[in-house]
Motif scaffolding. Structure first.
Motif, PDB file in Angstrom:
ATOM      1  N   TYR A  42       0.837  -1.205   0.000  1.00  0.00           N
ATOM      2  CA  TYR A  42       0.000   0.000   0.000  1.00  0.00           C
ATOM      3  C   TYR A  42       0.869   1.250   0.000  1.00  0.00           C
ATOM      4  O   TYR A  42       0.538   2.242  -0.639  1.00  0.00           O
ATOM      5  N   ARG A  43       1.973   1.216   0.731  1.00  0.00           N
ATOM      6  CA  ARG A  43       2.873   2.370   0.818  1.00  0.00           C
ATOM      7  C   ARG A  43       3.426   2.717  -0.569  1.00  0.00           C
ATOM      8  O   ARG A  43       3.414   3.875  -0.985  1.00  0.00           O
ATOM      9  N   GLY A  44       3.897   1.719  -1.292  1.00  0.00           N
ATOM     10  CA  GLY A  44       4.445   1.942  -2.626  1.00  0.00           C
ATOM     11  C   GLY A  44       3.386   2.334  -3.639  1.00  0.00           C
ATOM     12  O   GLY A  44       3.632   3.175  -4.514  1.00  0.00           O
ATOM     13  N   LEU A  45       2.202   1.733  -3.520  1.00  0.00           N
ATOM     14  CA  LEU A  45       1.106   2.105  -4.423  1.00  0.00           C
ATOM     15  C   LEU A  45       0.720   3.563  -4.227  1.00  0.00           C
ATOM     16  O   LEU A  45       0.516   4.303  -5.190  1.00  0.00           O
ATOM     17  N   GLU A  46       0.638   3.980  -2.965  1.00  0.00           N
ATOM     18  CA  GLU A  46       0.296   5.377  -2.675  1.00  0.00           C
ATOM     19  C   GLU A  46       1.394   6.315  -3.173  1.00  0.00           C
ATOM     20  O   GLU A  46       1.101   7.391  -3.720  1.00  0.00           O
ATOM     21  N   ALA A  47       2.652   5.921  -3.037  1.00  0.00           N
ATOM     22  CA  ALA A  47       3.756   6.745  -3.534  1.00  0.00           C
ATOM     23  C   ALA A  47       3.658   6.928  -5.045  1.00  0.00           C
ATOM     24  O   ALA A  47       3.859   8.045  -5.559  1.00  0.00           O
ATOM     25  N   PRO A  72     -11.041  -9.434   5.784  1.00  0.00           N
ATOM     26  CA  PRO A  72     -12.337  -9.757   6.389  1.00  0.00           C
ATOM     27  C   PRO A  72     -13.179  -8.542   6.774  1.00  0.00           C
ATOM     28  O   PRO A  72     -14.360  -8.685   7.062  1.00  0.00           O
ATOM     29  N   GLY A  73     -12.607  -7.364   6.765  1.00  0.00           N
ATOM     30  CA  GLY A  73     -13.275  -6.179   7.283  1.00  0.00           C
ATOM     31  C   GLY A  73     -14.424  -5.655   6.450  1.00  0.00           C
ATOM     32  O   GLY A  73     -14.602  -6.009   5.288  1.00  0.00           O
ATOM     33  N   THR A  74     -15.184  -4.772   7.072  1.00  0.00           N
ATOM     34  CA  THR A  74     -16.248  -4.042   6.384  1.00  0.00           C
ATOM     35  C   THR A  74     -15.621  -2.933   5.551  1.00  0.00           C
ATOM     36  O   THR A  74     -14.427  -2.624   5.708  1.00  0.00           O
ATOM     37  N   ALA A  75     -16.424  -2.313   4.727  1.00  0.00           N
ATOM     38  CA  ALA A  75     -15.933  -1.181   3.928  1.00  0.00           C
ATOM     39  C   ALA A  75     -15.357  -0.102   4.841  1.00  0.00           C
ATOM     40  O   ALA A  75     -14.291   0.464   4.557  1.00  0.00           O
ATOM     41  N   GLU A  76     -16.045   0.190   5.933  1.00  0.00           N
ATOM     42  CA  GLU A  76     -15.585   1.225   6.864  1.00  0.00           C
ATOM     43  C   GLU A  76     -14.242   0.834   7.485  1.00  0.00           C
ATOM     44  O   GLU A  76     -13.342   1.668   7.616  1.00  0.00           O
ATOM     45  N   GLU A  77     -14.106  -0.439   7.873  1.00  0.00           N
ATOM     46  CA  GLU A  77     -12.855  -0.904   8.478  1.00  0.00           C
ATOM     47  C   GLU A  77     -11.705  -0.861   7.474  1.00  0.00           C
ATOM     48  O   GLU A  77     -10.586  -0.465   7.808  1.00  0.00           O
ATOM     49  N   ILE A  78     -11.983  -1.261   6.240  1.00  0.00           N
ATOM     50  CA  ILE A  78     -10.948  -1.234   5.193  1.00  0.00           C
ATOM     51  C   ILE A  78     -10.496   0.208   4.959  1.00  0.00           C
ATOM     52  O   ILE A  78      -9.298   0.498   4.911  1.00  0.00           O
ATOM     53  N   GLY A  79     -11.452   1.114   4.816  1.00  0.00           N
ATOM     54  CA  GLY A  79     -11.114   2.519   4.597  1.00  0.00           C
ATOM     55  C   GLY A  79     -10.315   3.107   5.742  1.00  0.00           C
ATOM     56  O   GLY A  79      -9.312   3.806   5.526  1.00  0.00           O
ATOM     57  N   ALA A  80     -10.729   2.819   6.971  1.00  0.00           N
ATOM     58  CA  ALA A  80     -10.011   3.348   8.146  1.00  0.00           C
ATOM     59  C   ALA A  80      -8.604   2.783   8.219  1.00  0.00           C
ATOM     60  O   ALA A  80      -7.645   3.509   8.517  1.00  0.00           O
ATOM     61  N   CYS A  82      -6.701   1.602   5.687  1.00  0.00           N
ATOM     62  CA  CYS A  82      -5.870   2.125   4.590  1.00  0.00           C
ATOM     63  C   CYS A  82      -5.486   3.577   4.825  1.00  0.00           C
ATOM     64  O   CYS A  82      -4.341   3.970   4.591  1.00  0.00           O
ATOM     65  N   ALA A  83      -6.426   4.384   5.282  1.00  0.00           N
ATOM     66  CA  ALA A  83      -6.138   5.796   5.554  1.00  0.00           C
ATOM     67  C   ALA A  83      -5.244   5.945   6.772  1.00  0.00           C
ATOM     68  O   ALA A  83      -4.284   6.728   6.759  1.00  0.00           O
ATOM     69  N   GLY A  84      -5.531   5.206   7.820  1.00  0.00           N
ATOM     70  CA  GLY A  84      -4.796   5.359   9.068  1.00  0.00           C
ATOM     71  C   GLY A  84      -3.387   4.807   9.034  1.00  0.00           C
ATOM     72  O   GLY A  84      -2.459   5.429   9.535  1.00  0.00           O
ATOM     73  N   LYS A  85      -3.214   3.635   8.465  1.00  0.00           N
ATOM     74  CA  LYS A  85      -1.897   2.990   8.472  1.00  0.00           C
ATOM     75  C   LYS A  85      -1.022   3.390   7.286  1.00  0.00           C
ATOM     76  O   LYS A  85       0.187   3.499   7.421  1.00  0.00           O
ATOM     77  N   TYR A  86      -1.636   3.621   6.113  1.00  0.00           N
ATOM     78  CA  TYR A  86      -0.848   3.878   4.904  1.00  0.00           C
ATOM     79  C   TYR A  86      -1.169   5.210   4.231  1.00  0.00           C
ATOM     80  O   TYR A  86      -0.635   5.489   3.164  1.00  0.00           O
ATOM     81  N   ASP A  87      -2.034   6.007   4.807  1.00  0.00           N
ATOM     82  CA  ASP A  87      -2.399   7.318   4.266  1.00  0.00           C
ATOM     83  C   ASP A  87      -2.830   7.216   2.800  1.00  0.00           C
ATOM     84  O   ASP A  87      -2.464   8.037   1.962  1.00  0.00           O
ATOM     85  N   VAL A  88      -3.609   6.178   2.495  1.00  0.00           N
ATOM     86  CA  VAL A  88      -4.058   5.923   1.126  1.00  0.00           C
ATOM     87  C   VAL A  88      -5.045   7.011   0.689  1.00  0.00           C
ATOM     88  O   VAL A  88      -6.019   7.287   1.382  1.00  0.00           O
ATOM     89  N   THR A  89      -4.770   7.591  -0.466  1.00  0.00           N
ATOM     90  CA  THR A  89      -5.671   8.580  -1.063  1.00  0.00           C
ATOM     91  C   THR A  89      -6.202   8.121  -2.419  1.00  0.00           C
ATOM     92  O   THR A  89      -7.095   8.760  -2.967  1.00  0.00           O
TER      93      THR A  89
END
Length: 158
Positions: A42-47, A72-80, A82-89
């Motif tokens: 995710y880090r490299g993809l975001e870069a 296994p997560g919900t959409a909300e869990e996946i979004g949180a 990705c944003a929280g751990k990898y700052d995915v935009t």
């Protein structure tokens, strides 16, 4: 001849997104998972997304729970996550199947355009498809191919 612009996908927030919205951009389409050994990609993809967005490039992430139940997560869990751990935009879509009878039509198309080493089935999380500005699949890359290794291929299409 079909292209990815013929498909629609549901965003992580539940919005139907015609992929025609990305027409004219170079895309890297990836099936993702939050609890996989490849998740740090995710880090490299975001870069890549940040480095080339202003030149007409985007990463599109499609979470998938078909490999080791690693998403296994919900959409909300996946979004949180990705944003929280990898700052995915980059755009993330609703969880899909990439193989089998319930495979998303986009993934049926992608796999038909570029098969892998062992056939068309996706073998694991973080399989990557590089798509040119006309919506045609240029190449397919194994999960072991790092996002950074795709820079030259992406730059050649920009």
């Amino acid at each position: 001849m079909a292209s990815i612009y013929d498909f629609t996908a549901t965003s992580l927030s539940g919005e139907e997104v015609p992929l025609k919205r990305f027409e004219g951009q170079v895309l890297l389409i990836v099936n993702t998972a939050s609890a996989c050994g490849f998740t740090p990609q995710y880090r490299g993809l975001e870069a890549l997304h940040r480095a080339y967005a202003d030149r007409g490039f985007a990463v599109l992430g499609f979470p998938c729970n078909q490999f080791g139940a690693q998403e296994p997560g919900t959409a909300e869990e996946i979004g949180a996550f990705c944003a929280g751990k990898y700052d995915v935009t980059f755009p993330l879509f609703a969880k899909i199947d990439v193989n089998g009878a319930d495979a998303h039509p986009l993934y049926r198309f992608l796999k038909g355009e570029k098969t892998g080493l062992l056939g068309s089935a996706i073998k694991w999380n973080f399989t990557k498809f590089l798509v040119d500005r006309t919506g045609h699949v240029v190449s397919r890359h194994a999960p072991t191919t790092t996002p950074e290794a795709l820079k030259k291929d992406i730059e050649a299409l920009l």
